[in-house]
Each structure stands twice: as C-alpha cells, then as structure tokens.
Scaffold this motif. Structure first.
Motif, mmCIF file in Angstrom:
data_model
loop_
_atom_site.group_PDB
_atom_site.id
_atom_site.type_symbol
_atom_site.label_atom_id
_atom_site.label_comp_id
_atom_site.label_asym_id
_atom_site.label_seq_id
_atom_site.Cartn_x
_atom_site.Cartn_y
_atom_site.Cartn_z
ATOM 1 N N PHE A 84 0.851 -1.196 0.000
ATOM 2 C CA PHE A 84 0.000 0.000 0.000
ATOM 3 C C PHE A 84 0.883 1.241 0.000
ATOM 4 C CE2 PHE A 84 -1.878 3.506 2.386
ATOM 5 C CZ PHE A 84 -2.981 3.769 1.584
ATOM 6 N N SER A 85 0.506 2.208 -0.822
ATOM 7 C CA SER A 85 1.236 3.468 -0.876
ATOM 8 C C SER A 85 0.260 4.622 -1.005
ATOM 9 C CB SER A 85 2.208 3.478 -2.057
ATOM 10 O OG SER A 85 2.962 4.673 -2.065
ATOM 11 N N ASP A 86 0.485 5.670 -0.232
ATOM 12 C CA ASP A 86 -0.317 6.888 -0.282
ATOM 13 C C ASP A 86 0.658 8.043 -0.494
ATOM 14 O OD1 ASP A 86 -2.215 8.830 -0.063
ATOM 15 O OD2 ASP A 86 -2.854 8.323 1.973
ATOM 16 N N PHE A 87 0.489 8.808 -1.574
ATOM 17 C CA PHE A 87 1.466 9.831 -1.916
ATOM 18 C C PHE A 87 0.765 11.068 -2.457
ATOM 19 C CE2 PHE A 87 1.052 6.560 -5.132
ATOM 20 C CZ PHE A 87 0.716 7.261 -6.279
ATOM 21 N N SER A 88 1.465 12.190 -2.396
ATOM 22 C CA SER A 88 0.865 13.448 -2.831
ATOM 23 C C SER A 88 1.941 14.392 -3.331
ATOM 24 C CB SER A 88 0.088 14.107 -1.679
ATOM 25 O OG SER A 88 0.965 14.479 -0.634
ATOM 26 N N SER A 89 1.497 15.374 -4.110
ATOM 27 C CA SER A 89 2.383 16.425 -4.599
ATOM 28 C C SER A 89 1.572 17.703 -4.740
ATOM 29 C CB SER A 89 2.999 16.034 -5.941
ATOM 30 O OG SER A 89 3.836 17.065 -6.427
ATOM 31 N N LYS A 90 2.088 18.783 -4.163
ATOM 32 C CA LYS A 90 1.507 20.110 -4.362
ATOM 33 C C LYS A 90 2.466 20.897 -5.244
ATOM 34 C CE LYS A 90 -1.226 20.508 -0.117
ATOM 35 N NZ LYS A 90 -1.480 21.311 1.101
ATOM 36 N N ASP A 91 1.966 21.355 -6.388
ATOM 37 C CA ASP A 91 2.812 21.967 -7.401
ATOM 38 C C ASP A 91 2.449 23.432 -7.633
ATOM 39 O OD1 ASP A 91 3.443 19.287 -7.664
ATOM 40 O OD2 ASP A 91 3.683 19.392 -9.829
ATOM 41 N N GLN A 92 3.473 24.276 -7.718
ATOM 42 C CA GLN A 92 3.331 25.650 -8.184
ATOM 43 C C GLN A 92 4.415 25.885 -9.230
ATOM 44 O OE1 GLN A 92 3.488 25.331 -4.516
ATOM 45 N NE2 GLN A 92 1.287 24.996 -4.672
ATOM 46 N N TRP A 93 3.992 26.110 -10.482
ATOM 47 C CA TRP A 93 4.926 26.325 -11.585
ATOM 48 C C TRP A 93 4.758 27.735 -12.136
ATOM 49 C CZ3 TRP A 93 4.738 21.705 -15.540
ATOM 50 C CH2 TRP A 93 4.809 20.477 -14.860
ATOM 51 N N ASN A 94 5.874 28.276 -12.593
ATOM 52 C CA ASN A 94 5.875 29.539 -13.323
ATOM 53 C C ASN A 94 6.928 29.406 -14.419
ATOM 54 O OD1 ASN A 94 6.020 32.149 -14.308
ATOM 55 N ND2 ASN A 94 5.997 33.123 -12.293
ATOM 56 N N LEU A 95 6.479 29.058 -15.631
ATOM 57 C CA LEU A 95 7.390 28.798 -16.739
ATOM 58 C C LEU A 95 7.321 29.936 -17.751
ATOM 59 C CD1 LEU A 95 6.667 25.003 -17.438
ATOM 60 C CD2 LEU A 95 7.986 26.052 -15.591
ATOM 61 N N GLY A 96 8.454 30.243 -18.329
ATOM 62 C CA GLY A 96 8.529 31.332 -19.300
ATOM 63 C C GLY A 96 9.517 32.369 -18.827
ATOM 64 N N ASN A 97 9.027 33.619 -18.600
ATOM 65 C CA ASN A 97 9.850 34.698 -18.048
ATOM 66 C C ASN A 97 11.159 34.840 -18.820
ATOM 67 O OD1 ASN A 97 7.936 34.924 -15.768
ATOM 68 N ND2 ASN A 97 8.782 32.938 -15.218
ATOM 69 N N ILE A 98 11.004 35.039 -20.138
ATOM 70 C CA ILE A 98 12.136 34.967 -21.061
ATOM 71 C C ILE A 98 12.861 36.306 -21.135
ATOM 72 C CG2 ILE A 98 12.770 34.551 -23.477
ATOM 73 C CD1 ILE A 98 10.305 32.666 -23.581
ATOM 74 N N GLN A 99 14.192 36.235 -21.068
ATOM 75 C CA GLN A 99 15.036 37.418 -21.100
ATOM 76 C C GLN A 99 15.932 37.398 -22.343
ATOM 77 O OE1 GLN A 99 16.608 36.471 -17.131
ATOM 78 N NE2 GLN A 99 15.960 38.497 -16.477
ATOM 79 N N LEU A 100 16.321 38.573 -22.789
ATOM 80 C CA LEU A 100 17.257 38.719 -23.894
ATOM 81 C C LEU A 100 18.661 38.841 -23.310
ATOM 82 C CD1 LEU A 100 17.595 39.066 -26.978
ATOM 83 C CD2 LEU A 100 17.441 41.536 -26.605
ATOM 84 N N LEU A 101 19.569 37.977 -23.764
ATOM 85 C CA LEU A 101 20.904 37.874 -23.176
ATOM 86 C C LEU A 101 21.970 37.897 -24.260
ATOM 87 C CD1 LEU A 101 20.113 34.819 -20.871
ATOM 88 C CD2 LEU A 101 20.128 37.206 -20.153
ATOM 89 N N THR A 102 23.158 38.317 -23.878
ATOM 90 C CA THR A 102 24.309 38.114 -24.756
ATOM 91 C C THR A 102 24.598 36.624 -24.817
ATOM 92 O OG1 THR A 102 25.827 38.410 -22.894
ATOM 93 C CG2 THR A 102 25.316 40.371 -24.230
ATOM 94 N N ALA A 103 24.896 36.100 -25.999
ATOM 95 C CA ALA A 103 25.176 34.675 -26.168
ATOM 96 C C ALA A 103 26.638 34.425 -25.838
ATOM 97 C CB ALA A 103 24.843 34.232 -27.583
ATOM 98 N N GLU A 104 26.931 34.401 -24.538
ATOM 99 C CA GLU A 104 28.297 34.220 -24.075
ATOM 100 C C GLU A 104 28.285 33.557 -22.713
ATOM 101 O OE1 GLU A 104 30.254 37.948 -23.374
ATOM 102 O OE2 GLU A 104 28.447 38.877 -22.563
ATOM 103 N N ASN A 105 29.458 33.134 -22.268
ATOM 104 C CA ASN A 105 29.579 32.548 -20.939
ATOM 105 C C ASN A 105 29.199 33.595 -19.893
ATOM 106 O OD1 ASN A 105 30.477 30.086 -19.519
ATOM 107 N ND2 ASN A 105 31.964 31.469 -18.587
ATOM 108 N N ASN A 106 28.393 33.170 -18.889
ATOM 109 C CA ASN A 106 27.892 34.097 -17.859
ATOM 110 C C ASN A 106 27.265 35.323 -18.528
ATOM 111 O OD1 ASN A 106 30.854 33.396 -15.921
ATOM 112 N ND2 ASN A 106 28.935 32.281 -15.919
ATOM 113 N N ALA A 107 26.196 35.073 -19.258
ATOM 114 C CA ALA A 107 25.577 36.073 -20.131
ATOM 115 C C ALA A 107 25.131 37.328 -19.389
ATOM 116 C CB ALA A 107 24.382 35.444 -20.842
ATOM 117 N N ARG A 108 25.086 38.440 -20.146
ATOM 118 C CA ARG A 108 24.614 39.721 -19.630
ATOM 119 C C ARG A 108 23.213 40.003 -20.169
ATOM 120 N NH1 ARG A 108 28.714 44.593 -19.858
ATOM 121 N NH2 ARG A 108 27.133 45.273 -18.353
ATOM 122 N N LEU A 109 22.449 40.764 -19.388
ATOM 123 C CA LEU A 109 21.084 41.132 -19.758
ATOM 124 C C LEU A 109 21.087 42.297 -20.733
ATOM 125 C CD1 LEU A 109 19.508 40.974 -16.202
ATOM 126 C CD2 LEU A 109 18.888 39.492 -18.106
#
Length: 789
Positions: free
Chosen positions: A415-440
C-alpha cells in the motif's frame, strides 16, 4: 499533504524466485561475490547473485568508489541496458531503460532504500527520484534489477528497480573521515561512525556536506548541501528489526542546453562558451524579479529538502513460516529553478528582423551602456523557470513466506499513499548576450516598439497551481518449486489498483497587459484565473511472471522468463487529459558462466510496449506523443582475471528499439519506424585495473574506464541527431595502510564533447551550424584522503 496514513496488518509480501541470472558491475575480482546475497527483485529474503533468476547488477561500495559518479544517476552508467544522462548536474537526470520509450526524467525507474520505495511515483515532471537521494559513505551496495521479477515487487516497476542498501554497525566501534576537493574548487567532507549499542543492538550514522560553484561556474555558489543517514538494528531471538532515518538538504545548478557549433558529426565551441565548462547563467541573471513580481534566485537550483524514515522487520512466526514488513515515510520539498533556453543564438540584427524591424537601440540592463556593434552582437533568449513541489509518501509492504521442502510460497500486500503540491511559473524569457555568464540586454526597435523590460521579452507562458493525491493497493503471490536439483521453476502474479485525484487552477491568457501595442514584452501572458477543475482516475491491472532456470554445472547456468507489467498515468498526464496506461510484455533469456578466470553474463530480451506517452513542453505548452514500441537487445557483462592483481571488467548493450503505431500532433503524424529517442544502438564500457601490493598492508591501484556511446536521436521525430562519442576516465588509489588512503580520479580525461540532449523546446534542429545542446561535463580531477579507525 497526505489525508490519511495506513499501517497494513494483513498478510503481505512474497518470497523471491531463487531461479536466476545475476549480472555484476565492473568491480574488483572476488570469486565469493557470486555468493553475495541480493534482496532486490525478491520478497525480502534474498538470494545469491549466482542463483538469481533475473538480470541484476550489484555494485559494491568499492565499485562505487571506482566508478566515481558525479551524481546518483551517474552511478547507473555501469548498469547494462541503462542509458543515464547525468549532464544536467547533481539533479535533473534523464534515465532510459532497455528501449522503454519516454521523453526524459526517469519514467520507468523506481528507487528504493532497504527494499521499499521512498517515493512511489517513478517520476513526475521536473522530478526524477535520483533527486531525492545521494551516494555517500553510508551505502554498502546498490542493486539494480532490469525487467524480470520487478513487475511483482515494491511498486511493480516493469523497467528498472534500484535499491540502495545501507551499511550497518558491527560488534566493534569504527569510523571513517574523508575529505575531497576538485580542481575547479568544490569541496566535500564525509563522516561515518558505527558500532554496538548493547547486546544484540548496533548503530550506524554518517553523511556528507559539500559546497562549490560546480564545473560549469555561474559566478556564484551553485552546489551546496548535504545528507545525514542513521540506522539502528536490533536482533531478536527469531528475527530482527532495523529502523533508519535520512535527512537530505542539497541543491545544485540545473544544467541546461548551451549553444554549440555542429559540423556533421563534429561538435565544437561556440564563442567563449566552453562545451565542457561553460554556462549561460551568471551573476547578472542570478537574482531577478519576474514580470509577475515573483522573486527568483538561480542559486536555488534543483534539489530536495526532505526527511525519510523507514523500517525493516523480519520474524520467524513458525517452522518454515517467515513474516516480513517494510515501510517508508518521506516528506519534503523538491524544487527547481533554472535558466532554460528559448531560442538559438543569433545576431541581434537577425532577432530584430524576426520581429519585423531593425535595431533602434541595444543596451546593457546593468549600467545602461550601449552595446558596441549592436547588429553583430550574438544574442540568445532564455527563461527563468520556477517549479515548487511539496511531496509526501507513505509506503508499506508486508509478506508471509512459507518454505516447505522443495517449495516456497509467498503472499504479500502493498500500500502506498502519496501526494504532490505543485506551483509552476514557466517562461519569463530574457534577452541575453550569447556568451559565458551572459549579460542582460534591453532592445528597442527602429519602428518604436519596445521589445524588453529589464531584459524580459515575455512573461509567463505556462503556470500550474495543483494539489494531487495518489493511492496504490496491491496484492501478490509467488511460488518457487525446485523440480530437480538442476531445474527450478517460479511464477507469480500481482494485482494493483491505482487511484489519483487532483485540483488544478486554470490558466488564462492576457493578450496585452498594459493595452499598448508598442510594448511587446507584456503580450500573451499566461495567468492563473482563479477558477478550478478536478481530475480523477481509478483503475486496476494484473501483472505476472514465470521463469525457468537450469544449472548445467556449478559454473554454467541459463534461464528464460516472461513477465507482463503495467504502469499508471502520472499526475502530469492526467492534468493534460492523457489517461492511457502503459503495458509492457517482456521476454528474456540469459546464460551465466563463472570460473576462476572469467565471469560472463549475457541477456537477450524482447519487449513490447502499448499505451506509451511522451510529453515535452514546446511552444509554451505540453505536447504529447502516444502509442507503442518494440525493442530487442542484448546485454553483456563480465570480468576477466588472467593473472593475479589484474582484472578487465566489461559491459555492453546492443539495442534495436523503434516506435510502432506511435502518433503525435493529436494523431495527425505517425512516427512508426522511428528509433526510440535518446537511446543508442550501441554502448559499452571496458575497465582494466591493476593493484600492486607493498609493505604489510599497503597497495597501489591504477584503473581506467573507456566508454562508448553510439549515435541517438534527441526527439521522437528523429530530426535532432546526437553523434556518438568516446570517453576516458581514470583513477589512482593508494592505501598506505589499513587506516590511511588517498585517491585521485579523473573524469573525461580527453575533454570529449559528447552531446546527451538537443533542445527539446526547439525541435527540428539538426543541420544548422549553431544549435542548443547539452554536452557531457568537461575534464576534471578529484583528490581525496580518507582515514579509517
């Protein structure tokens, strides 16, 4: 949060088929290892590896040390038939088994500790269960069963079941202190103590703590945390009880695809982003206030903070009658924060053109300075994704075994009883320099349109606010009969009923948040709208297995087995309206040879799948592919011992896995005949090792591992190919005496660029010069010193 907690007191779990086929990971030679007792894939009583009637890999503590895994998932690279992608860091691995089709995470992999699952669902979106446990000095061995009897025991996993067996105390007090440091600056300390607590009672306690920025340095501490494990064992007059507790609080950077340059099968560096050590995330992207006001910190990374409690109870209640009870309780958080690519790298001029204009101004968010040569500046878009999960699980397994003469019968309940409470926030896209440790970057178009706000080009595109509950009941029975001294037959069946419910808040889209068509950054924003819907699912299914084992001699044996298994739709599938239940039919046979010079184990398998679901988040929403598949393969594993102190361990897999009646685009596109994604036709490992004794108790060990991973496709449509690669690891160990030892391990000595994943959010890339992909980690060294007392 679990609504109710149950403790089963009915008859339960079952005795294992002692018919057998055992497989061993590359590890030091020890002829007695064939008699080592394994418990995974059994009702709990255990069976010798040489006598097991199923394919199992047992990885000892010494073999774990030699494998030098970068993460829990990385250890599974030694298991034949398993493709473990650990390039995502300490967490966020993708694990695939024997051609079982899935889109990622570890859908057909169950993890257990002391024989009981600690989180019954094998995987959820943004949660694969290696995220919930770490390898440390408290682990005695790891056992991994593929197919075989797995469909009967624990949660009935027909794919891969991995069991972490803890070390226990003995009659003498002893301990270990260990410190390690990497060449990229990460540090770790391990400690273990064990010994007696009185007559018939022992204890063990240990754990680790580590800290650092990781090999892909984002410019801040990204790897931090530790784990503590403890157990107490008390031996009774006719049995024993073991109680254990584990606390984990560890987080690491979630490593995601980076830009690389692809020239056919050759992969090389893009800009200053080193394929082995580079990362887009950096100090400027670490802390942000998202468009909806949520504060995000990439330093939170991906990991878990949880407590896991459990017990094993064994007692002989009569002559030939054995009672076994296993239980586990887990509660905690398993969160993810990461910077997820939303586009490939391109010039700023090309990005502006894609929006229908040219560059008006391009400036750095930090400082506001104009970007020099703005049109040719390479840019990339990436989004800050936040996933919060509060999980809880209570699992019991109880069985009674009756052993009489040549027959052993076990009856059990789960027997197993399990649960998950989820809060997601996907997206929030930023424009960055395409380099190591990118800048905004901030961008305004020549036509007056404002593309960004504080670097953000877009707000959220998908949100989740959900509370799920699941419950599984199972009853099973297994009988094992020794027909002759050489021939043994076993068979078993399991009935499992699964019920899931959930409450979810609905998403809505705001076309233009401020009503100004010239501000592009706040258009088509997803929001939770305050209305809710419910999901509900309930279904039962039967699983069964039967096997024959024949011992031609004490050194040579063979077996055949059939099993049918089932899995259930996960919470995320039900949320997306997908209610199909995968069914697996597996046929396998094996031979085993063990002599003083050679150990050789070979398995041939054929598996049929129905009701499969593969889901990826594409164009801001989950996209599902549904159908079936077929896989046929051979697993080979063994060890050659030609002379004293030298061993040559090897393992390999050949796999032919293709989709059948498999459809995507809401059934419009048939993918039948395509290769199952992410799994190579060929992979193999060879590990030569040599030990040179010196003095009374000292020895020096030298070893190297050569690994080949064949070509694969990153997606179900077979549009993103992943080239084959060859990787070399090595190590040197020095045992000065029985107490003091040193070790140096090298990972990816040749700094090979091997891709494990394309960009699942931007499908169709294959021949473009610049694309996003997730390479394996670059060359690194770890130095350690340990003292035993």
């Amino acid at each position: 949060m679990l609504k109710r907690t149950y403790l089963l007191s009915s008859i339960a779990l079952i005795a294992l088929p002692a018919v057998a086929h055992a497989q061993e990971a590359p590890q030091p030679a020890d002829d007695a290892a064939g008699n080592e007792i394994v418990v995974t894939g059994t009702a709990g009583g255990g069976v010798s590896r040489q006598a097991a009637a199923f394919a199992i890999t047992s990885i000892s503590a010494d073999a774990i040390e030699q494998a030098a895994p970068n993460s829990t998932a990385d250890l599974l690279k030694v298991v034949p038939g398993v493709m473990a992608e650990s390039s995502g860091g300490q967490n966020g691995a993708n694990i695939f088994v024997r051609g079982y089709p899935s889109g990622g995470d570890a859908e057909f992999v169950t993890l257990t500790t002391q024989g009981v699952p600690f989180f019954s669902p094998p995987t959820l979106s943004f949660l694969e269960n290696t995220q919930l446990i770490r390898i440390d000095e408290t682990i005695a061995r790891v056992e991994a069963v593929r197919g075989g009897t797995g469909a009967l025991f624990a949660n009935g996993q027909p794919g891969l079941t991995v069991n972490f067996v803890q070390k226990e105390g003995g009659p003498e007090f002893e301990g270990l202190v260990k410190a390690s440091v990497t060449d990229f600056g990460d540090v770790r300390g391990d400690l273990r103590l064990s010994g007696p607590l009185g007559d018939n009672t022992t204890f063990m306690v240990g754990g680790y703590y580590s800290s650092g920025h990781g090999i892909r340095n984002p410019g801040f501490t990204a790897e931090k945390g530790g784990q503590i494990t403890a157990n107490i064992r008390h031996d009774l007059d006719k049995g024993s009880i073991l109680v254990f507790a584990r606390y984990l609080n560890d987080h690491g950077q979630w490593l995601l695809p980076i830009p690389v340059i692809r020239d056919g099968d050759k992969v090389r560096q893009f800009g200053n982003i080193d394929p082995g050590t580079g990362v887009i995330a950096g100090p400027e992207t670490r802390l942000s206030v998202l468009p909806d006001g949520t504060r995000a910190d990439l330093g939170d990374g991906r990991g878990a903070k949880l407590i896991n409690l459990g017990t094993n109870f064994d007692y002989e209640i009569g002559d030939g009658l054995q009672l076994r009870y296993r239980a586990s309780y887990l509660k905690g958080d398993a969160d993810t924060t990461g910077l997820v690519p939303a586009s490939t790298a391109m010039s700023a001029a090309d990005y502006a053109a894609s929006l229908g204009s040219t560059i008006g101004s391009l400036t750095y968010v930090n400082g506001g300075d104009a970007v020099a040569n703005a049109g040719s500046q390479q840019v990339i878009r990436a989004g800050t994704w936040i996933v919060r999960k509060q999980i809880e699980d209570f699992t019991n397994d109880l069985n009674v075994e009756w052993d009489s003469g040549n027959n052993k019968f076990t009856l059990g309940a789960y027997f197993s009883d399990f649960s998950s409470k989820d809060q997601w926030n996907l997206g929030n896209i930023q424009l960055l320099t395409a380099e190591n440790n990118a800048r905004l970057l901030n961008l305004t178009l020549a036509n007056g349109q404002v593309v960004t706000d504080r670097g953000f080009t877009q707000g959220s595109f998908f949100n989740v606010n959900a509370a799920y509950d699941g419950r599984e009941y199972a009853f099973y029975a297994v009988d094992e009969f020794q027909i002759t001294p050489e021939l043994r037959f076993d068979a078993g069946l399991r009935y499992q009923h699964y019920k899931a419910t959930g409450t979810l808040e609905n998403n809505a889209t705001v076309p233009d948040a401020d009503g100004d068509a010239n501000t592009l950054y706040d258009q088509n924003v997803a929001v939770l709208d305050g209305t809710f819907r419910n999901i509900s699912y309930s279904k039962g299914a039967w699983s069964w297995t039967a096997g024959l084992n024949y011992d031609f001699s004490s050194s040579v044996g063979a077996y055949v087995r059939y099993n049918r298994g089932n899995t259930n739709p996960f919470f995320d599938n039900l949320r997306d309206g997908i209610r199909v239940s995968p069914r697996v039919d597996n046929f396998e046979g094996g031979v085993k040879v063990r002599t003083d010079m050679l150990s050789l184990y070979a398995t041939l398998f054929h598996t049929k799948f129905e009701g499969l679901v593969t889901t990826v988040i594409q164009n801001g929403a989950p996209q599902a592919s549904i159908g079936g598949a077929r896989s046929t393969g051979v697993e080979l594993e063994g060890q050659l011992r030609p002379v004293d102190n030298f061993t040559l361990a090897f393992s390999g897999t050949w796999l032919n896995a293709k989709y059948r009646d498999f459809f995507t685009n809401n059934g419009a596109t048939d993918l039948s005949g395509n290769r199952v994604q992410r799994q190579p036709k060929w992979q193999w490992r060879v590990t030569p090792a040599y030990e040179l004794p010196f003095g009374n108790d000292g020895k020096v060990g030298v070893y190297s591992t050569f690994t080949y991973i064949g070509d694969r496709f990153s997606d179900t449509g077979n549009t993103q190919s992943l080239p084959h690669y060859f990787k070399i690891d090595a190590g040197v160990t020095v045992d000065v005496n029985r107490a003091l030892s040193f070790a140096v391990t090298a990972d990816n000595l040749t700094n090979e660029i091997g891709l494990t994943e394309g960009d699942p959010r931007t499908l169709g890339q294959n021949t473009a010069e610049v694309l996003n992909a997730r390479p394996i980690l670059g060359r690194s060294f770890r130095f350690s010193a340990a003292y035993k007392f």
